[in-house]
Scaffold this active site. Structure first.
Site, mmCIF file in Angstrom:
data_model
loop_
_atom_site.group_PDB
_atom_site.id
_atom_site.type_symbol
_atom_site.label_atom_id
_atom_site.label_comp_id
_atom_site.label_asym_id
_atom_site.label_seq_id
_atom_site.Cartn_x
_atom_site.Cartn_y
_atom_site.Cartn_z
ATOM 1 N N TYR A 32 0.724 -1.215 -0.014
ATOM 2 C CA TYR A 32 -0.190 0.030 -0.178
ATOM 3 C C TYR A 32 1.078 1.284 -0.073
ATOM 4 O O TYR A 32 2.038 1.204 0.250
ATOM 5 C CB TYR A 32 -0.821 0.084 1.116
ATOM 6 C CG TYR A 32 -0.382 0.258 2.586
ATOM 7 C CD1 TYR A 32 0.574 -0.665 3.043
ATOM 8 C CD2 TYR A 32 -0.586 1.423 3.122
ATOM 9 C CE1 TYR A 32 0.890 -0.491 4.434
ATOM 10 C CE2 TYR A 32 0.071 1.708 4.369
ATOM 11 C CZ TYR A 32 0.867 0.845 5.018
ATOM 12 O OH TYR A 32 1.262 1.315 6.187
ATOM 13 N N ARG A 51 8.255 4.192 -4.689
ATOM 14 C CA ARG A 51 8.419 3.086 -3.416
ATOM 15 C C ARG A 51 7.464 2.046 -3.623
ATOM 16 O O ARG A 51 7.720 0.692 -3.624
ATOM 17 C CB ARG A 51 8.096 3.777 -2.106
ATOM 18 C CG ARG A 51 8.339 2.776 -1.089
ATOM 19 C CD ARG A 51 8.269 3.395 0.329
ATOM 20 N NE ARG A 51 6.985 3.886 0.719
ATOM 21 C CZ ARG A 51 6.659 4.816 1.712
ATOM 22 N NH1 ARG A 51 7.793 4.949 2.439
ATOM 23 N NH2 ARG A 51 5.335 5.368 1.891
ATOM 24 N N ARG A 100 -8.104 -20.969 -1.834
ATOM 25 C CA ARG A 100 -6.931 -20.432 -0.870
ATOM 26 C C ARG A 100 -5.876 -21.303 -1.222
ATOM 27 O O ARG A 100 -6.128 -22.840 -0.977
ATOM 28 C CB ARG A 100 -7.419 -20.510 0.526
ATOM 29 C CG ARG A 100 -6.082 -20.344 1.605
ATOM 30 C CD ARG A 100 -6.878 -20.524 2.991
ATOM 31 N NE ARG A 100 -5.717 -19.796 3.978
ATOM 32 C CZ ARG A 100 -4.840 -20.547 4.677
ATOM 33 N NH1 ARG A 100 -5.093 -22.078 4.328
ATOM 34 N NH2 ARG A 100 -4.175 -20.313 5.386
ATOM 35 N N LYS A 150 6.565 -2.169 1.935
ATOM 36 C CA LYS A 150 5.145 -1.483 2.529
ATOM 37 C C LYS A 150 4.025 -2.428 2.461
ATOM 38 O O LYS A 150 3.141 -2.212 1.592
ATOM 39 C CB LYS A 150 5.036 -0.088 1.856
ATOM 40 C CG LYS A 150 4.173 0.888 2.904
ATOM 41 C CD LYS A 150 4.130 1.971 2.414
ATOM 42 C CE LYS A 150 3.038 3.134 3.207
ATOM 43 N NZ LYS A 150 3.127 3.030 4.597
ATOM 44 N N GLU A 182 11.609 2.299 14.429
ATOM 45 C CA GLU A 182 10.834 3.352 14.174
ATOM 46 C C GLU A 182 9.630 3.395 14.818
ATOM 47 O O GLU A 182 9.377 2.446 15.626
ATOM 48 C CB GLU A 182 10.662 3.170 12.410
ATOM 49 C CG GLU A 182 9.932 1.938 12.212
ATOM 50 C CD GLU A 182 9.854 1.560 10.406
ATOM 51 O OE1 GLU A 182 9.798 2.511 9.905
ATOM 52 O OE2 GLU A 182 9.783 0.228 9.977
ATOM 53 N N LEU A 206 11.028 1.102 7.259
ATOM 54 C CA LEU A 206 10.292 1.514 6.099
ATOM 55 C C LEU A 206 11.196 2.814 5.659
ATOM 56 O O LEU A 206 11.279 3.553 6.463
ATOM 57 C CB LEU A 206 8.884 1.838 6.236
ATOM 58 C CG LEU A 206 8.196 2.355 4.870
ATOM 59 C CD1 LEU A 206 8.111 0.947 4.113
ATOM 60 C CD2 LEU A 206 6.948 2.929 4.961
HETATM 61 N N1 PMP Z 1 7.451 3.589 9.105
HETATM 62 C C1 PMP Z 1 6.396 2.896 8.991
HETATM 63 C C2 PMP Z 1 6.441 1.443 9.675
HETATM 64 C C3 PMP Z 1 5.154 3.462 8.358
HETATM 65 O O1 PMP Z 1 4.005 2.738 8.394
HETATM 66 C C4 PMP Z 1 5.324 4.762 7.906
HETATM 67 C C5 PMP Z 1 3.919 5.421 7.383
HETATM 68 N N2 PMP Z 1 3.542 4.765 6.138
HETATM 69 C C6 PMP Z 1 6.482 5.546 7.927
HETATM 70 C C7 PMP Z 1 7.488 4.801 8.292
HETATM 71 C C8 PMP Z 1 6.606 6.846 7.254
HETATM 72 O O2 PMP Z 1 6.549 6.536 5.654
HETATM 73 P P1 PMP Z 1 6.264 7.939 4.775
HETATM 74 O O3 PMP Z 1 6.844 9.112 5.178
HETATM 75 O O4 PMP Z 1 6.419 7.417 3.553
HETATM 76 O O5 PMP Z 1 4.570 7.990 5.065
#
Ligand code: PMP
Length: 286
Positions: A32, A51, A100, A150, A182, A206
């Site tokens: 996503y 991305r 499935r 993601k 994070e 991410l």
């Molecule tokens: N880390 C994680 C785990 C996230 O879910 C997100 C937001 N989607 C981010 C970092 C920040 O990414 P972005 O700046 O691309 O929204």
């Protein structure tokens, strides 16, 4: 009622339906993106599209036929739903075979599912929370090892958010091998003197689109940036802390594990970075 996009069609949200065999539903086999909208325009669309393409490649998932039309689809949803400030959520799954099975379906016969919908958030940029800052707890990072992709496997981040809520706080920073990875849905930063410290890129986090932009603006403004891991103890002793994401932009953190950061109000560097980020992003929005 919102108009949403599903596999080539614009539909009222209550008419958009996906199969119970969709691999997004059964296996979290999907990726996503969330792109924010300011002044009715898309923030960093190209970064999100790149991305997304990388996430698809890493999972060997085919691109939907409409991949090259994604900008137009985003814009059309903004238009029909009259979004001035908010977000566009986009999800691609490996599609819905007729049963499935752990084995991936044949991409010739099972096409990916593509869904987009808008989230209207008036006042997103002028958030009152940005003026007071958020409070975070720390918890162990128990996610899978490919956090650079993601995916829609968001159960652990959801549990982290619930743990924060149960503690009366706003969010959680996750820790692995003694270092902060994070936030539950954002990248994490601390500030020491004039130096901004955030974890280096790798499979453990991410690669935030907002992170890339904020670090670029920070360097352009002659601020020092160190991309390295930091411990929660180092974070507690920091002068400032903040998070970044597409929907929160730059959001100050004023408390970590019940420990007040700096003066307990948003620090000058965090506040300045939020300002620069919003200003520059609005200018570059499409
Ligand atoms: N880390 C994680 C785990 C996230 O879910 C997100 C937001 N989607 C981010 C970092 C920040 O990414 P972005 O700046 O691309 O929204």
């Amino acid at each position: 009622m919102r108009t949403v996009y599903l596999n080539g069609e614009y539909l009222p949200e209550n008419e958009a339906q996906v199969s119970i065999f969709d691999r997004g539903f059964l296996m979290a086999d999907g990726v996503y993106e969330v792109t924010s909208v300011l002044d009715g325009k898309l923030i960093d669309f190209d970064g999100h599209a790149k991305r997304l393409e990388r996430s698809l490649n890493e999972l060997g998932m085919q691109k939907p036929d409409a991949f090259d039309d994604l900008l137009d689809i985003h814009r059309e949803l903004v238009r029909v739903n009259e979004i001035n400030e908010g977000m566009i959520y986009l999800q691609i799954t490996r599609g819905a075979p007729n049963d499935r099975d752990f084995v991936y379906p044949d991409p010739e016969t099972t096409k990916p599912t593509l869904v987009l919908f808008t989230q209207n958030k008036p006042g997103l940029a002028d958030s009152p929370v940005a003026k007071t800052g958020i409070k975070v707890i720390s918890i162990e990072d128990q996610r899978w090892a490919r956090r650079d992709i993601k995916t829609v496997q968001l159960l652990y981040p959801s549990m982290a958010k619930m743990a924060a809520k149960a503690a009366g706080k706003d969010d959680a920073w996750m820790i692995e091998d003694g270092k902060v990875t994070e936030g539950s849905s954002n990248n994490a930063y601390i500030v020491k003197g004039n130096t901004i410290i955030t974890r280096h890129l790798g499979n453990e986090i991410l690669h935030g689109i907002t992170r890339a932009a904020v670090l670029r603006f920070a360097r352009e403004a002659q601020m020092q940036v160190e991309e390295r891991g930091f411990t929660i103890d180092e974070a507690k002793e920091a002068d400032e802390a903040f998070i970044t994401s597409a929907s929160t932009f730059v959001m100050p953190v004023v408390e970590i594990d019940d420990h007040t950061i700096g003066t307990g109000t948003p620090g000058p560097i965090s506040a300045r970075l939020r300002e620069i980020y919003l200003e520059e992003s609005r200018k570059a929005a499409i």
